[in-house]
Every structure is written in structure tokens, then in C-alpha cells.
Design a protein around this motif. Sequence first.
Motif: not given
Length: 564
Positions: A335-336, A446-453, A455-457
Motif C-alpha cells: 500500500n503506497d 534491475q532498472q532503478a524503480p520510479t513511481e510509474e514503474t 510503486k512498491q519498491a
Amino acid sequence: MKGKFVLIALVVVSMLFAGCSNSNNETANNPNGESKGNATNDGGAVTPSKAVWFSTIDFWNPPTTWSTDPKTVQGAITEKTGLTFEFNIPAQDGDTKLNLMLVSGNDFPDVITVTNDVVAKKLIEADKVWELDEFLKQYDPESHLLTDFPADVKETINQRDGGFYAYPSHISSEDARAVYPPTGQFYVDLVEYGSNGGMLVNEKLLTEAGLKLDDIRTESGLLAAYQKIKDMDLKVDGASVIPLLVDGKGFQGPTLGFLQDTFGAMPVDKEGNYRDKLLAPETKEALSFLYKAQKGGYFEPGQMTVDNAAVKADIASGRVFTFIGNTADTSFQLNDYWTSSGAILSDAGTKPVLGKNKRAGGGWMKTFISKSTKEPEKLAKWLSFMSSKEGMMLHIYGFEGVHYTLDGNGQLVKTEQGIKDAEQYMTTGVSAFWPFHHTTFSYGTQQAPTEETDKQAVTANRVQAAFGKSEETEIYNNSAFALPSDLFDANSKFANDELQIKTYKEAQIAKIIMAKSDGDFTKLYDEMIVQLKKLGIEELDKERNKYVQEKNAEYGVNVKGINS
């Protein structure tokens, strides 16, 4: 925080990508113990062999049914190795049950995964498990593990175990990062600042109460926020909001441990001598916070007796305002709306501290191969495969084109299906094999995550790096303070004193938190300090200090207390 709560390799982030899959396939768990299906191994069609995998980690839940369909993670592993697995993971007392197996010698498993260093040493001393270099040279001499395993991690394991007996989970080290450098600042932050211990804050409830993160960054501000939440009688789906949730029946480790850190308690005094955190004045402040929260009715005493499943259920309900403890055990990232204010600043004015082990870790989960296995060749190939880049891409991330794609830089990007199956790892198998998770590999793949890619990370990073990134937090090298659990001989007076102190302090801390008045709190706390000294805690600390100073010299570390 030591033991399972040490941030060996930021376990929660590598668990974020765990998943779930189709289980309507032929499995190894048939009544006769044989697999119905065939698998290809080294190019030939063979009947898979079944191995038994025992684990003492009761909250590790890999798929109970092993699929042999090559379109599943488990089936693809079988196709590569010729093995299927039956898991034996006791719901409780796994260490005790493994000890009984050692004594009886009957039905000893093929693969054993533990976290307890003492249990690991028993396996080694009983000559029940292989030294892995010896094992691989004999049964898989071409294994990559004989040439490319991180040297700094192997050195740590050799020092701990007297040989390379256990394959470590969640590898994180400088040598590993030389091979797999982080793909972005996101992962640098996790390495430099990440910590499982911390405070979760429900941003929805924070806003509903008319509060901001700055309002709860101090001890008194947080307690005032709890009172406001209580007075407002906020509800979620008709149920009252829980101002504070502690970490279940094991709260004295992670909940009290984080409060000790954020209020500045260190396992060393101003002269650099080891001192149990219980004797640090800042621990009184941490206990006082919990006492005030209990007295104010901000958390129910029953929280201190529940298991992890109940904690997770409360976190998932959306009615918890704050949680203090081991965030890795909560699945909060689903849950974000979770965030964190980072450090809770003590009203006493002490500086928050975060111990980070700067040495290569020797693994949270430690996986051994039994000498009694009837399938040594296949297990050797399996060990090599599961720890290889190909194997990790499969069991951590799933299948290319289904669970992930690769961008123009060759970095992995999870698909929606990949994220979904990772969440449901207990049935899909995607990211279910924690003993072979490799933190540095993941951060470099892994590609460093963003809110778009992802959210959980992003949610996990926002929470778990918050304390370390707080401007006030002092980060120190705690590598010398990782005391071995068998530092004292089991039959010695020191070991007996240590056990008595453990039993006493657990009962007394509960009494202190549940005190009826400020006077009772002070009286019970003072009683604890006196009794701890009578039970020999200062003599134990002198012995522990010998070990710490030895390791300080060996590691070139010099840490001194910055508060009391």
C-alpha cells in the motif's frame, strides 16, 4: 539490532518482487513420493528426483506444491537440474526439530536452511553437511562458485564457520558490487541508509488528522499526535484507528531496538568499551516512550503477545496510524500510503544513531547440503544453477517477456504480471526462493524503480531509508559488535548468567511498560538495573568487550559513544 533483525542485505526489497503462479500441474508431492512427469537434464529426458528441503524460518513460504511444468519457475528449475523439492518448514520450533533430527539421525533432509549460527555450527560439528568447495570440486568441478564467488563474503563465512559450508542469502559486499554496480541512486541509498527497523506512518490518517510529518518528528510531538488521533475517534471501515502498533510478541527486539537507536543508545560507552544497551540511559527513554503510549491507551497490551500474521493483518487493514518495529515483516509496501518521518527525536536531546555493518555479510539465511543425500550430483548442479546469473534471473524475476523485459541499457524492468506474480510468490514461485536472493545482483540488474514503474519498491525505499537519511542520524560502523551467539561456552557460568539475564529482562521490560504510574515506572526500571548487575551483566560486558576490541583492531574500527 542483531540476529534476524540485522540489516544484512535489505531483505525486504529483494522480497518485494516475490510472486505466484499456476499450480495445476504435475508435482513431486504424489502419495508414492515420485514425480509423474519427466524433465530434461543435460539434454536428456529423465525422471526428476525428489529432494527434501528443511528450513527453520517459519515465515518463509515457498510453493507447497512443486510443479514440473517448464512454463513455471519450479518446472524450469527441474528442467535445468533434474530435481523437484518437498519442503519441510515447521510452523514453530524449527531449530528444536532440527536438533532432534541431528540426535536421531533419521530422515535427515537433503538441503537445510537456517538463520541461527549456533544451529549452523552444530550441523558442521556433527559432520552432517558438506564443505561446499569440496562438494563442488567432487560433483560439479566446472561450477562458477569455485571461481567467481565474492572473496570478501567467503572470508566472512570462513571466519565464522571454519570453512565455506553455507551458501548465504542476500549477498551484499564491495566485491559483489564490483561485478554488479548499482543501477541508480535508488539502490545506493538502500546500501548506505537502508534499515529494516523504523516507523511506518499512514499518510492518509496523518492527513485526516490534520497533521504533517514534521509534527511527529519529536518524542513529545508523536505522543501528542497519538492523543489527537484517540480524541478524534477516527475509524476505518467502522473500526477504530490504532495509534501505535508494536511488533507482536517479539517486540522487544525490533520495536524497543528502534526506539533505542532513535533515542541514541549505543553498545559502547564514551571510552569505546562495550556496554549492553540495557545499561545505556537512552534505553530508559525508549522504555518511557512505550510506557507513556501504554498509559495513554495508544496501543493495546495484547499487541505484545500476537504472532507476525496478526501484525501483517493489522497493517493491511489500513487502520494503523504508526507501526514501530521490523518493517520487513509487515508487507507494508503493498500500500503506497505508507511513509516515515525518519528519526524520532528524543526530548532529552540525544542524537539518533544507526549501526551499519561495513563488512561483507555472511548471509541471513544459510543453506547447507547434507552429506547423506542420495542425489549429490544433481544437488551440486542445482546449487550452481540457483546461484548463477541465469538461475537468479529465473527464480527471482520469472520469465523474460512475461514477468520482465530488458531496456536499452540491458536493465531489467518488471511487467505488471511480474509484479503481481511476485506478490503471490507463495503459489507462483516467482521470487520465492529467498535463500538464493542476491541483493547486490538485484541492485545491479534491475532498472532503478520510479513511481510509474514500481510503486512498491519506491514505497519501501521511502520508508526504509528515512531513518538513515534523517539529518540528525549519526551512522556508525557496527561490524565489531556482531557478537557470535556462542561467544560463551554453553556449560560456562557466563552462558548461564546470559540466559538468566535474558529471561529476567524480558519479563521485567514488560512490567516496566505496563507500569501503573510514573513512580512505578521509575521503581521498576531502577530495580531492573540493580538486578541486571546482580546477575552479572557487567562481567559479561567485560568479556564481550575483549571480543569487540579484538575485532576493532582486526577491522581497523574505533567507535565511541556519542551520547551517554
